[in-house]
Design an enzyme around this catalytic site. Structure first.
Site, PDB file in Angstrom:
ATOM      1  N   HIS A   1       0.815  -1.211   0.000  1.00 57.09           N
ATOM      2  CA  HIS A   1       0.000   0.000   0.000  1.00 57.09           C
ATOM      3  C   HIS A   1       0.846   1.257   0.000  1.00 57.09           C
ATOM      4  O   HIS A   1       0.481   2.266  -0.591  1.00 57.09           O
ATOM      5  CB  HIS A   1      -0.950  -0.023   1.193  1.00 57.09           C
ATOM      6  CG  HIS A   1      -2.114  -0.923   0.942  1.00 57.09           C
ATOM      7  ND1 HIS A   1      -2.786  -1.578   1.925  1.00 57.09           N
ATOM      8  CD2 HIS A   1      -2.721  -1.264  -0.217  1.00 57.09           C
ATOM      9  CE1 HIS A   1      -3.764  -2.289   1.396  1.00 57.09           C
ATOM     10  NE2 HIS A   1      -3.728  -2.115   0.097  1.00 57.09           N
TER      11      HIS A   1
ATOM     12  N   CYS B   1     -15.488  11.007 -29.182  1.00 56.46           N
ATOM     13  CA  CYS B   1     -15.742  11.422 -27.798  1.00 56.46           C
ATOM     14  C   CYS B   1     -15.776  10.228 -26.851  1.00 56.46           C
ATOM     15  O   CYS B   1     -15.969  10.394 -25.650  1.00 56.46           O
ATOM     16  CB  CYS B   1     -17.032  12.218 -27.697  1.00 56.46           C
ATOM     17  SG  CYS B   1     -18.487  11.241 -28.102  1.00 56.46           S
TER      18      CYS B   1
HETATM   19  C1  PEP Z   1     -19.628   6.186 -26.050  1.00 66.39           C
HETATM   20  O1  PEP Z   1     -20.463   5.285 -26.141  1.00 66.39           O
HETATM   21  O2  PEP Z   1     -18.443   6.091 -26.452  1.00 66.39           O
HETATM   22  C2  PEP Z   1     -20.013   7.464 -25.421  1.00 66.39           C
HETATM   23  C3  PEP Z   1     -19.220   8.515 -25.451  1.00 66.39           C
HETATM   24  O3  PEP Z   1     -21.199   7.468 -24.758  1.00 66.39           O
HETATM   25  P1  PEP Z   1     -21.416   6.861 -23.286  1.00 66.39           P
HETATM   26  O4  PEP Z   1     -20.107   6.357 -22.800  1.00 66.39           O
HETATM   27  O5  PEP Z   1     -21.981   7.973 -22.474  1.00 66.39           O
HETATM   28  O6  PEP Z   1     -22.413   5.760 -23.576  1.00 66.39           O
END
Ligand code: PEP
Ligand code: MG
Length: 858
Positions: free
Chosen positions: A475, A783
């Site tokens: 740890h 994203c």
């Molecule tokens: C994804 O599916 O990559 C995304 C950005 O949406 P979520 O993770 O919110 O489903």
């Protein structure tokens, strides 16, 4: 399918089971259900049935219906410890009852005072083969009000026959934990039994352990793949076996329970360095000596030796009477418990952060360990002082662990000794581990360092750690890594003979401690340290500028955010906008959806926090792994393939209308663009656009609003060209795209290591979507989680992605790495990745390419 309505067995407030402050209930280890916060101490039958089981301590009762459903009602949390005090049972096991009949009365005040919570889980047990179709949550209920509608689950296993109360039961299981039953698994197993009245033993490797004792469980030495036998007796025996089986099943994946990939072995922070400790080397090291150790936290440190010795706390052997000493030990444990609970709950602000919190949780388990406590109480009964009895008990447990072959278990000795010290200090009336005054640039030397000692140090003055003993997975090592302090362990006893103040270099890359190095070497180490610091500072400062590749190609690096605070932090890290605002945060954990003004205010706060930078607001992505209780969701066999994302919004037009209107009210309007989740068809985009146009007309708006499509399904990737006829841009959600392409549930614990978005199949879909966008001159973003992986960034750029929307903290690194590669290099890498055999091959390619392109990208 026939359904059955269960009525409220208690008057009170009905809440989701997640509210129950107990992992066994909240984690649904015993089954799904609802928790009621009672306002009266009378528990009634929620349906007709037979009393299948009454806990001997009268706090819990299970009813079995004629159709075989089992309903477990557990009054309060941790109430088994009351031993029946305050409870009276009105029915006997085997009795037939009618809905509404009185089952248990209890003293509400007494339970409220003595138990951690009054919340009463009403559980449809997992194994009885029923599931909940509808539930009433988030409102007050009177006895007899409808609470849940349940129905038989066709495929559920019917283990109910095996639950004859009191009969000893046994079951075999395989240890799935990657490192065997070490501290955390032991703590999880013990915690799963906390509310159950059963004696449970685990047998492995010819040894037997009380399953409630983390020390005894660790002492089994059970390794990954070992077959273990679980044996339980007592009224909750069957429930106990199920709870343990659930922990073993859920925890058998090496990492990543919620679609998170385990760390890439190629980027592991700790290079494998064999310990080379010369046994018995106690000669005083002299200038120029180099001691080899094990890297516990990578990095480079230059500073002066400060020997840290653990205070030996004197304790008298004989006590001042059993009652007096017992009370003293209990008070001291309570003091330590309160301190650990504070750390477990709020360590995020401390140096060491989450790691410190996790370790505090492990220490809390050890503090309550029945074997250690049993030994200490035996010592007290023999007339020993509280301190002496505690120390003997802890040291006996530590001695057992020391004999085990697994170094990870031996490392837990530190944790036990730490608890020994903490309780002894509390007995002596000392508030906490005393923190030594450290000079600037201290290299802290110790035989072994305890977690509490490390946390008590002023991290700003610690340039490195060097210990004689210890291991890389202890740890202390985890905390050191979280604090960013370079650390070497297992350096051998010679390190303890180092002169106070000697100049040292902790090279926790190569695994060596350099003693009084020659001036040239010292100078080089200092220069290298300065260069590292400069590079980090430069990356952060440079992150405030635009992201450009080495050849000047512009790539936008945005952040995914879920609140105004996150947006502010992302901007500080160099985010050039928000590529994904997950709006679910506004809709979860409430009884009804937010109205237009509440939504507008929330979006406006985030837009303001971004200081005019673009804000991409995704419409509600409910359903699937994000259920929302107040939405009329049908029962679904397979929610990931059901009504989720835009499908939910289109099925609830007022909900979608309110959200779109709120987005249109944000000022300045040009800052916002709209993103639609889970699109599979052109018609879905057209339907949302029609509603948007209607709202714009109502509001008298002439300005166009950009609408983008999330590419999260293979369908959307394959018809990206058609979707772009009705949408303005694409944003690829690699989390879902990977789940649906590979047909692997993103929440599946066993598949998590293979759920890799760098799979060539996923990359080919991204390439197709990006090509469709390029043909029309449209923007394509990523994203999903892949955008936060520095290793993946050049591949995504090479595939034609213009914008990465990542976790805020990685933005400086992403920008710096991208600035070292050209578009041509990215394209060459992407081409190779597309024809690779599998995800590991893609990762290997990327690591090689990044190594060639410059330092540190992998
Ligand atoms: C994804 O599916 O990559 C995304 C950005 O949406 P979520 O993770 O919110 O489903
Ligand atoms: Mg998604």
């Amino acid at each position: 399918m026939s359904t059955l309505t269960l009525v409220a067995p208690l008057a009170g407030w009905s809440t989701p089971l997640d509210e129950a402050p107990d992992a066994v209930f909240a984690g649904r280890m015993l089954g799904d259900g609802i928790a009621i916060d009672p306002t009266a101490g009378r528990l009634h039958a929620p349906c007709d049935g037979e009393v299948a089981h009454v806990a001997p301590s009268r706090h819990a009762l299970t009813l079995r219906t004629a159709g075989g459903a089992e309903i477990l009602m557990h009054v309060g949390i941790d109430t088994v410890s009351l031993g029946g005090e305050g409870f009276a049972v009105a029915v006997a096991p085997g009795a037939t009852v009618r809905s509404g009949d009185l089952l248990i009365t209890f003293d509400l005040d007494l339970v409220a005072r003595r138990a951690p919570s009054l919340l009463t889980p009403v559980i449809v047990t997992a194994e009885s083969g029923f599931r909940i179709r509808r539930r009433t949550e988030g409102r007050g209920v009177a006895v007899g009000d409808p609470l849940m509608v349940i129905e038989p689950q066709p495929a559920a296993a019917a283990l109910a026959a095996a639950t004859a109360a009191g009969e000893p039961l046994s079951q075999r299981a395989i240890v799935g934990f990657g490192h065997g039953i070490h501290a955390r698994p032991a703590a999880l197993l013990a915690a799963a039994l906390r509310n159950l009245a059963a004696d449970v033993r685990l047998r492995a490797r010819g040894r037997e352990a009380n399953a409630r004792s983390t020390v005894a469980l660790m002492a089994l030495g059970a390794q990954h793949g070992d077959e273990i036998e679980l044996r339980a007796s007592g009224p909750d025996a069957a429930l106990a076996l199920r709870a343990l089986a659930a922990v073993l099943a859920a925890e058998s994946a090496p990492a990543g329970r919620r679609g998170v990939r385990p760390p890439d072995p190629g980027t592991a922070a700790v290079p494998p360095v064999e310990p080379a400790v010369a046994a018995g080397t106690t000669a005083v090291p002299v200038a120029g000596d180099v001691l080899r150790g094990v890297v516990a936290s990578a990095g480079l440190g230059v500073g002066r030796a400060v020997q840290l010795r653990r205070p030996e706390i004197a304790v008298a052997e004989s006590g001042a009477g059993v009652a007096y000493e017992t009370a003293a030990l209990e008070r001291a444990r309570a003091t330590v418990r309160a301190r650990l609970e504070r750390r477990a709950a709020g360590a995020a602000d401390e140096a060491g952060g989450g790691a410190a919190a996790e370790i505090a949780v492990a220490h809390l388990e050890l503090l309550e360990d029945p074997e250690v406590l049993g030994a200490a109480r035996a010592g007290l009964a023999e007339g020993r002082s509280a301190g002496f009895a505690w120390r003997e008990a802890v040291r006996a447990a530590a001695a057992t662990l020391r004999t085990l072959p697994d170094p990870r278990l031996r490392e837990r000795v530190d944790d036990l000794l730490d608890l020994e010290t903490q309780v002894l200090l509390a007995l002596a009336g000392t508030a906490a581990t005393p923190a030594p005054e450290l000079p600037e640039r201290s290299i802290v030397i110790a035989r072994e360092l305890l977690p509490s000692q490390l946390l008590a140090l002023d991290a700003a003055r610690v340039a490195g750690l060097a210990t004689a003993a210890g291991g890389a997975t202890s740890h202390v090592s985890i905390i050191a890594a979280a604090m960013g302090i370079p650390a070497l362990v297992a350096l051998g006893p010679a390190v303890l003979a180092l002169r106070e103040g000697s100049e040292l270099v902790v090279d926790a890359e190569r695994g060596v401690l350099e003693v009084e190095p020659p001036p040239a070497r010292l100078g080089a180490a200092l220069a290298s340290l300065a260069a590292r610091r400069e590079r980090l500072a430069a990356e952060r400062a440079a992150a405030q500028g635009e992201c450009r590749l080495a050849d000047g190609t512009r790539i936008e690096v945005f952040a995914n955010v879920g609140s105004a605070a996150e947006a502010e932090a992302a901007v500080r890290n160099g985010a050039e906008g928000c590529g994904l605002l997950r709006t679910e945060f506004l809709f979860l954990e409430r009884e009804s959806p937010p109205d237009v003004s509440e939504q507008t205010a929330a979006y406006q706060r985030i837009a303001d926090a971004l200081g005019g930078r673009p804000l991409t607001i995704r419409t509600l992505d409910a359903g699937g792994d994000k259920p929302i209780a107040y939405l009329p969701q049908p029962a679904e066999e397979n929610p990931a393939l059901g009504l989720r994302g835009v499908r939910t919004s289109l099925a609830n037009p007022p909900l979608l209308r309110a959200q779109l209107e709120a987005i249109l009210h944000v000022r300045p309007g040009e800052q916002c663009r709209i993103l639609l989740p889970m699109i599979t068809e052109v018609a879905e985009v057209v339907a949302v656009r029609a509603l948007l146009d209607e709202l714009r007309a109502q509001l008298g708006m002439t300005r166009a609003v950009e609408v983008g499509v999330m590419v999260e399904t293979p369908a959307a990737a394959l018809i990206a060209d058609r979707l772009l006829q009705v949408a303005d841009f694409l944003s690829i959600g690699t989390n879902d795209l990977t789940q649906y392409t590979l047909a692997m549930d993103r929440l599946h614990p066993l598949l998590a290591p293979r759920l890799d978005a760098l799979h060539p199949a996923v990359l080919r879909l991204i390439a197709g979507a990006a090509a469709a966008a390029a043909e029309r001159g449209r923007m394509v973003a990523v994203c999903g989680g892949l955008a936060s992986e520095p290793l993946a960034a050049p591949i995504l750029v090479g595939l034609g992605v213009h914008e990465l929307s990542a976790v805020g903290a990685v933005i400086p690194r992403l920008k710096a790495d991208l600035s070292r590669v050209t578009l041509e290099q990215c394209r060459a890498l992407a081409r190779a990745a597309l024809s690779a055999a599998d995800a590991p091959a893609v990762r290997a390619l990327a690591r090689r390419a990044c190594g060639e392109a410059g330092e540190g990208t992998a």
